[in-house]
Motif scaffolding. Structure first.
Motif, short mmCIF file in Angstrom:
data_model
loop_
_atom_site.label_atom_id
_atom_site.label_comp_id
_atom_site.label_asym_id
_atom_site.label_seq_id
_atom_site.Cartn_x
_atom_site.Cartn_y
_atom_site.Cartn_z
N VAL A 292 10.32 22.67 4.00
CA VAL A 292 9.19 22.08 4.73
C VAL A 292 9.51 20.68 5.25
CG1 VAL A 292 7.41 23.39 3.52
CG2 VAL A 292 8.15 21.19 2.59
N LEU A 293 10.48 20.02 4.64
CA LEU A 293 10.79 18.65 5.05
C LEU A 293 11.69 18.65 6.27
CD1 LEU A 293 11.37 17.30 1.45
CD2 LEU A 293 9.63 16.43 3.04
N PRO A 294 11.37 17.79 7.25
CA PRO A 294 12.23 17.71 8.44
C PRO A 294 13.65 17.29 8.04
CG PRO A 294 10.17 16.48 8.77
CD PRO A 294 10.22 16.87 7.33
N PRO A 295 14.66 17.73 8.81
CA PRO A 295 16.03 17.35 8.48
C PRO A 295 16.20 15.83 8.45
CG PRO A 295 15.89 18.31 10.68
CD PRO A 295 14.56 18.53 10.02
N GLY A 296 16.97 15.35 7.50
CA GLY A 296 17.24 13.91 7.43
C GLY A 296 16.18 13.11 6.71
N THR A 297 15.14 13.78 6.18
CA THR A 297 14.08 13.04 5.48
C THR A 297 14.64 12.31 4.26
OG1 THR A 297 12.46 14.72 6.11
CG2 THR A 297 11.85 13.26 4.30
N ARG A 298 14.21 11.06 4.11
CA ARG A 298 14.51 10.33 2.88
C ARG A 298 13.21 10.14 2.12
NH1 ARG A 298 18.20 8.00 6.52
NH2 ARG A 298 16.41 6.92 7.39
N ILE A 299 13.22 10.47 0.84
CA ILE A 299 12.01 10.35 0.02
C ILE A 299 12.20 9.22 -0.98
CG2 ILE A 299 10.47 11.52 -1.61
CD1 ILE A 299 11.33 14.16 -0.45
N SER A 300 11.18 8.38 -1.13
CA SER A 300 11.24 7.35 -2.16
C SER A 300 9.96 7.37 -2.98
CB SER A 300 11.46 5.97 -1.54
OG SER A 300 10.45 5.70 -0.60
N LEU A 301 10.06 6.90 -4.20
CA LEU A 301 8.92 6.86 -5.12
C LEU A 301 8.74 5.42 -5.57
CD1 LEU A 301 9.95 9.96 -7.29
CD2 LEU A 301 8.35 9.95 -5.38
N PRO A 302 8.36 4.51 -4.66
CA PRO A 302 8.28 3.10 -5.03
C PRO A 302 7.28 2.89 -6.17
CG PRO A 302 7.27 3.48 -2.87
CD PRO A 302 7.93 4.75 -3.28
N PHE A 303 7.67 2.03 -7.11
CA PHE A 303 6.79 1.71 -8.24
C PHE A 303 6.63 0.19 -8.30
CE2 PHE A 303 6.62 0.40 -12.79
CZ PHE A 303 5.33 0.83 -13.06
N TRP A 304 5.39 -0.28 -8.14
CA TRP A 304 5.05 -1.71 -8.23
C TRP A 304 5.97 -2.51 -7.30
CZ3 TRP A 304 2.66 -2.66 -13.63
CH2 TRP A 304 1.64 -3.65 -13.54
N GLY A 305 6.56 -3.62 -7.73
CA GLY A 305 7.41 -4.41 -6.84
C GLY A 305 8.13 -5.47 -7.64
N THR A 306 8.88 -6.32 -6.94
CA THR A 306 9.71 -7.32 -7.62
C THR A 306 9.05 -8.71 -7.58
OG1 THR A 306 10.93 -8.02 -5.66
CG2 THR A 306 11.76 -6.06 -6.81
N LEU A 307 9.54 -9.60 -8.43
CA LEU A 307 9.03 -10.98 -8.44
C LEU A 307 9.23 -11.69 -7.10
CD1 LEU A 307 9.81 -12.53 -11.92
CD2 LEU A 307 7.77 -13.02 -10.57
N PRO A 308 10.43 -11.60 -6.49
CA PRO A 308 10.59 -12.24 -5.17
C PRO A 308 9.61 -11.68 -4.14
CG PRO A 308 12.74 -11.69 -6.09
CD PRO A 308 11.72 -11.08 -7.00
N GLU A 309 9.32 -10.36 -4.23
CA GLU A 309 8.34 -9.78 -3.31
C GLU A 309 6.94 -10.33 -3.59
OE1 GLU A 309 10.39 -5.47 -2.22
OE2 GLU A 309 9.19 -5.63 -4.04
N LEU A 310 6.60 -10.53 -4.86
CA LEU A 310 5.28 -11.10 -5.18
C LEU A 310 5.16 -12.50 -4.58
CD1 LEU A 310 2.52 -10.96 -6.50
CD2 LEU A 310 3.55 -11.69 -8.67
#
Ligand SMILES: [Zn+2]
Ligand SMILES: [Zn+2]
Length: 355
Positions: A292-310
């Motif tokens: 079902v996924l288009p060719p070349g799809t990249r999947i990520s499961l981001p969880f929360w974030g980093t201190l520099p991002e905050l």
């Protein structure tokens, strides 16, 4: 308020309901820092925690809820570093080991020792197995987990530490794919989604398309800068693809993660696109070539974030680029706020404030 003790919204048994109880005033030792809480956000993951079956989460009850916290430093342990007594801060919520390579880089959300911490029932962070900030006071393990917020209003600052940070991290995951003439689809315009729309507008040139089951959430998406919004309909994938000029979206941020949103995501993604699944809505995707996924799809499961991002999220808020839609509740009305979130009656983020 009493003088000796301090109030806290505690999960005393799995399934809840959480109760407001008096607890002893924490005393910071070593590197610990004591925060007087000015605001604590309420998150859908709090509901997952409350409703968890015994043994399904690596936490021990009882503990105080609240993983989105802003307040003022009031006391420091003798070895504490970071913001001084009197400074206003937001608390970085994922508490890792503090010493592995991930933690050293400020990515405690991906602490290498997390499996070991979970095995010891140490907790994932503030309000997640360890005492959190739905309370008058919060004991933080180290000053490294604090980001100064200056004069930013506490109800704006608190939600930055999860809703803002998680949305920012998810956008950061897909940002490389965006550019002029590209489109990003945001599925779910709640506490996180409405901030993701603003972050996409502030940090990319992509067209932003929003989907939500609630009309008022679509109105919020529009106020946040979305170019187009739609309720889910049988032909939503076609409607959204049409908006992308027929090619599909370079990225989909799924803040719901249910079967129907994942299905819609696969229907609107462009070949070589990015699918970031942020919401824990219980949906599943089967990965198969071809599938079902288009060719070349990249999947990520981001969880929360980093201190520099905050730190970057706080900077965006302080310059006025990021505004959290907030509904306030007094701390003593926490049970009511929790039920309001459960029934879908909260717009944007529910935030508890001292009373
Ligand atoms: Zn959360
Ligand atoms: Zn670590």
């Amino acid at each position: 308020m009493s003088t000796g003790g301090t109030r806290a919204v505690r999960l005393t048994r799995w399934g809840g309901p959480p109760v407001i109880t008096e607890v002893p005033r924490p005393v910071p030792t070593g590197e610990e820092v004591l925060i007087r809480v000015e605001a604590a956000g309420l998150c859908r993951s709090d509901l997952h925690v409350i409703d968890a079956r015994p043994g399904s989460l690596p936490y021990r009850t009882p503990f105080t809820l609240g993983h989105e916290v802003a307040g003022r430093v009031v006391e420091q342990g003798p070895l504490a570093t970071g913001p001084a007594v009197g400074e206003r801060v937001v608390v970085y919520g994922p508490w890792g080991c503090g010493s592995c390579a991930r933690c050293a880089a400020g990515a405690e959300n991906y602490c290498d020792r997390r499996p070991a911490l979970d095995a010891d029932l140490t907790g994932t962070g503030a309000g997640l197995g360890r005492d959190g900030g739905m309370a008058d006071l919060l004991l933080v393990p180290s000053g490294r987990l604090l980001v100064p917020v200056g004069e930013l209003a506490a109800v704006q600052a608190a939600p930055l530490s999860d809703a803002g940070l998680t949305a920012y991290h998810a956008v950061a995951t897909v940002r490389h794919a965006t550019g002029d003439g590209t489109s990003v689809v945001v599925l779910g315009v709640g506490g996180l989604g409405h901030l993701a729309v603003q972050i996409l507008r502030a940090t990319t040139t992509a067209q932003v398309l929003a989907v939500d089951v609630r009309e008022e959430a679509l109105a919020l998406a529009e106020r946040c800068g979305a170019h187009f919004g739609t309720l889910p309909r049988p032909d939503s994938a076609a409607v959204l693809r049409d908006r992308t000029g027929g090619v599909g979206a370079v990225a989909v941020l799924d803040f719901v993660g249910s079967r129907s949103t994942l299905e819609l995501a696969t229907g609107v993604l462009r070949a070589g696109g990015e699918l970031a699944v942020v919401g824990s809505g219980g949906g599943e995707l089967s990965v198969r070539k071809p599938g079902v996924l288009p060719p070349g799809t990249r999947i990520s499961l981001p969880f929360w974030g980093t201190l520099p991002e905050l730190e970057r999220v706080v900077a965006l808020a302080r310059e006025g680029t990021l505004k959290v839609e907030v509904e306030r509740f007094a701390l003593s009305r926490a049970p009511e706020a929790i039920e309001g979130l459960r029934s879908g009656g909260v717009r944007g983020r529910a935030v508890l404030v001292p009373d």
